[in-house]
Design an enzyme around this catalytic site. Structure first.
Site, PDB file in Angstrom:
ATOM      1  N   GLY A 118       0.826  -1.208   0.000  1.00  0.00           N
ATOM      2  CA  GLY A 118       0.000   0.000   0.000  1.00  0.00           C
ATOM      3  C   GLY A 118       0.857   1.254   0.000  1.00  0.00           C
ATOM      4  O   GLY A 118       2.059   1.205  -0.285  1.00  0.00           O
ATOM      5  N   ASP A 143      -8.757  -1.387   1.175  1.00  0.00           N
ATOM      6  CA  ASP A 143      -9.539  -0.153   1.327  1.00  0.00           C
ATOM      7  C   ASP A 143      -9.824   0.541  -0.003  1.00  0.00           C
ATOM      8  O   ASP A 143     -10.678   1.427  -0.078  1.00  0.00           O
ATOM      9  CB  ASP A 143      -8.802   0.827   2.251  1.00  0.00           C
ATOM     10  CG  ASP A 143      -8.708   0.320   3.681  1.00  0.00           C
ATOM     11  OD1 ASP A 143      -9.356  -0.702   3.990  1.00  0.00           O
ATOM     12  OD2 ASP A 143      -7.997   0.937   4.481  1.00  0.00           O
ATOM     13  N   GLY A 186     -11.638   0.583   6.818  1.00  0.00           N
ATOM     14  CA  GLY A 186     -11.621   1.831   6.066  1.00  0.00           C
ATOM     15  C   GLY A 186     -11.051   2.886   6.987  1.00  0.00           C
ATOM     16  O   GLY A 186     -11.782   3.665   7.592  1.00  0.00           O
ATOM     17  N   GLU A 238     -14.560   2.331  10.037  1.00  0.00           N
ATOM     18  CA  GLU A 238     -13.780   2.510  11.281  1.00  0.00           C
ATOM     19  C   GLU A 238     -13.134   3.892  11.388  1.00  0.00           C
ATOM     20  O   GLU A 238     -12.866   4.382  12.481  1.00  0.00           O
ATOM     21  CB  GLU A 238     -12.685   1.444  11.386  1.00  0.00           C
ATOM     22  CG  GLU A 238     -11.688   1.559  10.246  1.00  0.00           C
ATOM     23  CD  GLU A 238     -10.509   0.609  10.313  1.00  0.00           C
ATOM     24  OE1 GLU A 238     -10.177   0.129  11.392  1.00  0.00           O
ATOM     25  OE2 GLU A 238      -9.920   0.385   9.240  1.00  0.00           O
ATOM     26  N   HIS A 278     -10.787  -8.307  11.068  1.00  0.00           N
ATOM     27  CA  HIS A 278      -9.853  -8.863  10.077  1.00  0.00           C
ATOM     28  C   HIS A 278     -10.440  -9.968   9.220  1.00  0.00           C
ATOM     29  O   HIS A 278      -9.790 -10.412   8.272  1.00  0.00           O
ATOM     30  CB  HIS A 278      -8.577  -9.316  10.778  1.00  0.00           C
ATOM     31  CG  HIS A 278      -7.792  -8.143  11.264  1.00  0.00           C
ATOM     32  ND1 HIS A 278      -8.136  -7.456  12.401  1.00  0.00           N
ATOM     33  CD2 HIS A 278      -6.726  -7.498  10.728  1.00  0.00           C
ATOM     34  CE1 HIS A 278      -7.291  -6.446  12.568  1.00  0.00           C
ATOM     35  NE2 HIS A 278      -6.434  -6.451  11.571  1.00  0.00           N
ATOM     36  N   ARG A 281     -10.111  -9.127   5.693  1.00  0.00           N
ATOM     37  CA  ARG A 281      -8.835  -9.211   4.964  1.00  0.00           C
ATOM     38  C   ARG A 281      -8.506 -10.648   4.561  1.00  0.00           C
ATOM     39  O   ARG A 281      -7.499 -10.884   3.890  1.00  0.00           O
ATOM     40  CB  ARG A 281      -7.712  -8.652   5.836  1.00  0.00           C
ATOM     41  CG  ARG A 281      -7.763  -7.156   5.993  1.00  0.00           C
ATOM     42  CD  ARG A 281      -6.429  -6.504   5.759  1.00  0.00           C
ATOM     43  NE  ARG A 281      -5.383  -7.043   6.577  1.00  0.00           N
ATOM     44  CZ  ARG A 281      -4.735  -6.359   7.525  1.00  0.00           C
ATOM     45  NH1 ARG A 281      -5.055  -5.107   7.770  1.00  0.00           N
ATOM     46  NH2 ARG A 281      -3.778  -6.911   8.213  1.00  0.00           N
TER      47      ARG A 281
HETATM   48  O1  F6P Z   1      -5.036  -0.718   5.287  1.00  0.00           O
HETATM   49  C1  F6P Z   1      -6.014  -1.636   5.297  1.00  0.00           C
HETATM   50  C2  F6P Z   1      -6.592  -1.877   6.629  1.00  0.00           C
HETATM   51  O2  F6P Z   1      -7.425  -2.937   6.384  1.00  0.00           O
HETATM   52  C3  F6P Z   1      -7.326  -0.710   7.300  1.00  0.00           C
HETATM   53  O3  F6P Z   1      -8.631  -0.529   6.842  1.00  0.00           O
HETATM   54  C4  F6P Z   1      -7.257  -1.100   8.751  1.00  0.00           C
HETATM   55  O4  F6P Z   1      -7.369   0.008   9.587  1.00  0.00           O
HETATM   56  C5  F6P Z   1      -5.909  -1.685   8.837  1.00  0.00           C
HETATM   57  O5  F6P Z   1      -5.640  -2.283   7.607  1.00  0.00           O
HETATM   58  C6  F6P Z   1      -5.721  -2.650   9.973  1.00  0.00           C
HETATM   59  O6  F6P Z   1      -4.426  -3.151   9.918  1.00  0.00           O
HETATM   60  P1  F6P Z   1      -3.672  -3.976  11.041  1.00  0.00           P
HETATM   61  O7  F6P Z   1      -4.652  -4.499  12.003  1.00  0.00           O
HETATM   62  O8  F6P Z   1      -2.989  -5.046  10.288  1.00  0.00           O
HETATM   63  O9  F6P Z   1      -2.712  -3.038  11.656  1.00  0.00           O
END
Ligand code: F6P
Length: 354
Positions: A118, A143, A186, A238, A278, A281
């Site tokens: 990213g 995102d 987000g 979020e 998560h 993801r």
């Molecule tokens: O950047 C993508 C994302 O999914 C965001 O929407 C979220 O805030 C973040 O990653 C969470 O990432 P992690 O829990 O891995 O730090």
């Protein structure tokens, strides 16, 4: 001009469904078309601090990974060689170890690197490129908020996951006459909330780009009550801007819980909250994400073959193109509060709490 014989692939930042599809596509294209050797670098740029952990990616190694979520290379959203945190004499210190990282690339015999990541990973990649590392980028984030590309892989899969969750929440919301708050990812932009909200028929969508008040959300709920709809689904990104009265507790609780609690107080309705987290993801990438990831992986190999270093592949007008990483980083693609998608949602009665 030195010849390319060996490339490295690294995945950085939060994972996204489709990463393995990029790794597979780039590996196969590099081996089949150019007969290059391919090295997998584990855990983003961290893998270049300990080069002995890198391993060769063969056609066999990438076989079967197309439908698999996550990344076989591992990733981290903390590793930055320009401000690497380590402990020396019992004290935490921050060091710039970028020279060591670049030297390790040479040690591994890698002529060019594909970095899949990213905005944060592309920024690091760009700085390494400026210090002489031959590198190309592949954008990644569920995102979908990178301005240089129309779409990032992982977003479509996340939309499927969130839409499925909203569909399931719909039936229990209706049965119990409740308000259901669904918090989705987000961090900076509201694309997942907006698009999954539209797809799942959410009644209120709260996104970072549109300031809202609890009062307006409660009025929307009351309006639905007045025509016999005794349940409401509120999708919250979020990264939403909380109204002042909720801000002081932001760090202590998920925003969905803060907003849900305030809606319960303001509407007198029973409220339940689901923070999807998560789960968004993970999972097997959708066909659309697999196709985009495959196109990006092949295009990244072509950028290296053309020696177009310092560039990142992207999707524009549905075609695969590339941009200078320098122009791609630092600009987020935000939801337009007056754009067609928001207007469409409003036209079918969705509220934005404004
Ligand atoms: O950047 C993508 C994302 O999914 C965001 O929407 C979220 O805030 C973040 O990653 C969470 O990432 P992690 O829990 O891995 O730090």
């Amino acid at each position: 001009m030195s010849e390319i014989r060996c490339i490295g692939i690294a995945t950085g930042g939060g994972d996204a469904p489709g990463l393995n599809a990029v790794i597979r596509a780039a590996t196969k294209a590099a081996i089949l078309k150019y007969k290059w050797k391919v090295i997998g670098i584990p855990d983003g740029f961290d893998g270049l601090i300990w080069p002995e952990k890198s391993f060769e990616l063969t056609a066999k190694e990438v076989s079967g990974i197309l439908p698999r979520g996550g990344t076989i290379l591992g990733t981290t959203n903390r590793g930055n060689p320009f401000s690497f945190k380590t402990v020396e004499n019992g004290r935490e210190v921050t060091r710039d170890i970028s020279a060591q990282v670049i030297a390790n690339v040479e040690k591994l015999g890698i002529d060019a690197i594909i970095t899949i990541g990213g905005d944060g990973s592309q920024k690091i990649g760009h700085e390494l490129f400026q210090r002489g590392l031959k590198l190309v980028g592949v954008p990644k984030t569920i995102d979908n908020d990178l301005s240089a590309t129309e779409l990032t892989f992982g977003f479509d899969t996340a939309l499927h996951t969130v839409t499925d969750a909203i569909d399931k929440i719909h039936t229990t919301a209706a049965s119990h006459h409740r308000v259901m708050v669904v918090e989705v990812m987000g961090r900076d932009c509201g694309w997942i909330a907006l698009e999954a909200g539209i797809a799942g028929g959410a009644h209120v969508i709260l996104i970072p780009e549109i300031p809202f008040t609890i009062k307006r959300v409660c009025e929307h709920i009351a309006e639905r009550e007045s025509y016999g709809k005794h349940f409401t689904i509120v999708v919250v990104a979020e990264g939403v801007q909380l109204p002042p009265e909720l801000r002081e507790n932001r760090r202590m609780s998920a925003v969905g819980h803060l907003i849900g609690g305030a809606i319960a107080d303001g509407s007198g309705k029973e409220v339940r909250i689901s923070v999807l987290g998560h789960i968004q993801r993970g999972g097997t990438p959708s066909p659309l994400d697999r196709i985009l990831a495959t196109r990006f992986g092949v295009a990244a190999v072509e950028l290296i073959a053309q020696r177009s270093f310092g560039r990142m592949v992207c999707l524009r007008n549905e075609r695969i193109e590339s941009v200078d990483i320098a122009d791609a980083i630092g600009h987020l693609k935000r939801v337009d509060p007056n754009g067609e998608l928001v207007r469409t949602a409003r036209a079918v009665g969705t509220g934005f709490g404004d």
